[in-house]
Design a protein around this motif. Sequence first.
Motif, short mmCIF file in Angstrom:
data_model
loop_
_atom_site.label_atom_id
_atom_site.label_comp_id
_atom_site.label_asym_id
_atom_site.label_seq_id
_atom_site.Cartn_x
_atom_site.Cartn_y
_atom_site.Cartn_z
N GLN A 2 0.84 -1.18 0.00
CA GLN A 2 0.00 0.00 0.00
C GLN A 2 0.89 1.24 0.00
O GLN A 2 2.06 1.18 0.36
N PRO A 3 0.35 2.41 -0.42
CA PRO A 3 1.16 3.63 -0.42
C PRO A 3 1.75 3.88 0.97
O PRO A 3 1.07 3.67 1.98
N PRO A 4 3.01 4.29 1.05
CA PRO A 4 3.65 4.47 2.34
C PRO A 4 3.04 5.62 3.13
O PRO A 4 2.53 6.59 2.56
N VAL A 5 3.10 5.50 4.47
CA VAL A 5 2.67 6.56 5.38
C VAL A 5 3.91 7.16 6.00
O VAL A 5 4.73 6.46 6.60
N GLN A 6 4.08 8.47 5.86
CA GLN A 6 5.28 9.16 6.35
C GLN A 6 5.01 9.83 7.68
O GLN A 6 3.98 10.50 7.85
N THR A 7 5.89 9.65 8.66
CA THR A 7 5.85 10.40 9.91
C THR A 7 7.15 11.18 10.03
O THR A 7 7.97 11.20 9.11
N SER A 8 7.35 11.81 11.18
CA SER A 8 8.57 12.61 11.36
C SER A 8 9.82 11.75 11.48
O SER A 8 10.93 12.23 11.26
N THR A 9 9.66 10.47 11.83
CA THR A 9 10.83 9.62 12.04
C THR A 9 10.95 8.48 11.04
O THR A 9 12.03 7.92 10.88
N HIS A 10 9.85 8.10 10.38
CA HIS A 10 9.92 6.93 9.53
C HIS A 10 8.80 6.92 8.48
O HIS A 10 7.85 7.69 8.56
N GLN A 11 8.96 6.02 7.52
CA GLN A 11 7.95 5.81 6.48
C GLN A 11 7.54 4.34 6.54
O GLN A 11 8.39 3.44 6.53
N VAL A 12 6.25 4.08 6.66
CA VAL A 12 5.73 2.72 6.79
C VAL A 12 4.99 2.33 5.52
O VAL A 12 4.10 3.06 5.06
N SER A 13 5.35 1.16 4.97
CA SER A 13 4.67 0.61 3.80
C SER A 13 4.08 -0.74 4.19
O SER A 13 4.78 -1.59 4.76
N LEU A 14 2.79 -0.95 3.90
CA LEU A 14 2.09 -2.16 4.29
C LEU A 14 1.93 -3.10 3.11
O LEU A 14 1.41 -2.72 2.06
N GLY A 15 2.39 -4.34 3.27
CA GLY A 15 2.13 -5.39 2.31
C GLY A 15 1.11 -6.36 2.86
O GLY A 15 0.58 -6.16 3.96
N GLU A 16 0.80 -7.41 2.15
CA GLU A 16 -0.19 -8.37 2.63
C GLU A 16 0.26 -9.07 3.90
O GLU A 16 -0.55 -9.32 4.81
N THR A 17 1.53 -9.40 3.99
CA THR A 17 2.03 -10.16 5.15
C THR A 17 3.19 -9.47 5.85
O THR A 17 3.60 -9.91 6.91
N GLU A 18 3.71 -8.39 5.27
CA GLU A 18 4.88 -7.72 5.83
C GLU A 18 4.64 -6.21 5.95
O GLU A 18 3.83 -5.64 5.23
N VAL A 19 5.37 -5.62 6.88
CA VAL A 19 5.39 -4.16 7.05
C VAL A 19 6.84 -3.72 6.91
O VAL A 19 7.73 -4.26 7.58
N ARG A 20 7.06 -2.75 6.05
CA ARG A 20 8.41 -2.22 5.85
C ARG A 20 8.48 -0.84 6.49
O ARG A 20 7.73 0.06 6.13
N LYS A 21 9.37 -0.69 7.47
CA LYS A 21 9.51 0.57 8.19
C LYS A 21 10.88 1.15 7.89
O LYS A 21 11.91 0.62 8.31
N ALA A 22 10.91 2.24 7.12
CA ALA A 22 12.15 2.89 6.74
C ALA A 22 12.31 4.17 7.56
O ALA A 22 11.47 5.08 7.50
N TYR A 23 13.37 4.22 8.33
CA TYR A 23 13.63 5.39 9.16
C TYR A 23 14.28 6.49 8.34
O TYR A 23 15.08 6.23 7.44
N VAL A 24 13.96 7.72 8.68
CA VAL A 24 14.60 8.85 8.01
C VAL A 24 15.98 9.06 8.61
O VAL A 24 16.35 8.46 9.62
N ALA A 25 16.77 9.92 7.98
CA ALA A 25 18.15 10.15 8.44
C ALA A 25 18.16 10.65 9.88
O ALA A 25 17.22 11.30 10.35
N ASP A 26 19.23 10.32 10.59
CA ASP A 26 19.47 10.74 11.97
C ASP A 26 18.55 10.03 12.97
O ASP A 26 18.41 10.49 14.10
N HIS A 27 17.95 8.93 12.57
CA HIS A 27 17.11 8.17 13.50
C HIS A 27 17.59 6.72 13.59
O HIS A 27 16.80 5.80 13.83
N GLU A 28 18.90 6.53 13.44
CA GLU A 28 19.46 5.19 13.52
C GLU A 28 19.26 4.58 14.91
O GLU A 28 19.02 3.37 15.04
N ASP A 29 19.35 5.40 15.96
CA ASP A 29 19.19 4.88 17.32
C ASP A 29 17.80 4.30 17.53
O ASP A 29 17.65 3.26 18.18
N GLU A 30 16.78 4.99 17.00
CA GLU A 30 15.42 4.48 17.14
C GLU A 30 15.26 3.15 16.41
O GLU A 30 14.58 2.24 16.89
N ALA A 31 15.88 3.03 15.24
CA ALA A 31 15.80 1.78 14.49
C ALA A 31 16.48 0.65 15.26
O ALA A 31 15.94 -0.48 15.33
#
Length: 275
Positions: A2-31
Amino acid sequence: MQPPVQTSTHQVSLGETEVRKAYVADHEDEAEREWACLTLLAEHAPGLAPRPLRREDAETPVIVMERLPGAHLAPEPLTAAQVAAVGTALRRLHDVPVGAVEAAGIGPRGIGTATLPPALVDRLSPGHDLSACEDPALVRAARDAARDWLRDPSLPELRAEVLGIADLNPPNVIWDGRAARLVDFEDAGLSDPAYELADHVEHLGSRLPGVYDADALADAVGLDGEQRERMAAYRPFWAAFWLAMLTPGSGSWHRNPPGTVEAQAGHFMALVGRH
């Protein structure tokens, strides 16, 4: 996906069985924190949170996890069944052995009581223009009261007794009609159950629509009398935090409808006995 949802720290993309969470720069600690928490929970509380599947190489950190069944909690008061389910989920989280949390390299949760009050006092400074508020006098009085309270809050000392999620905003709870599961562990860490519950019930995203009843949630989690007193002591801290976040012109100000800062001002004043 599904189209990704962007927040201040990450972008979430939803698939049928998986969720892909891509963190934006400078948020390595949160990841790193989220991956460690999901890995720990897969071992000690399976089914409570998404299973971590893999990490992907990219310009910024990417975590891929399983997609949980169900939907996010709606912004409305919970039913009795939902309260019980959320309580069960939090108890399972809090029951993860502290030694295992420490061994996983997970430290204290984000936003503690030691360093934040000075930052909030600054953000609540009288220099802000409140003319855009519906009731500038009320907001100014509450901000003055919050600033004074934060200079000497006399808060109980935090106890690092449990693994806390830190952010129980309703979208971070997945409800499938029977069980509640938890997502978003980027700020999770060792915490105090009373502090956690105070944070949960005072979060602007849950308090304004009345999602969590403070007494009912404390009952469901199993807080004893002493813990409830400590929870009540922490609640003005979080109310002041959100009052500060609602500074006119801020992101929280623009994301919420007119009158929100006035409602928060009145709520803080009531918590500290300044009606």
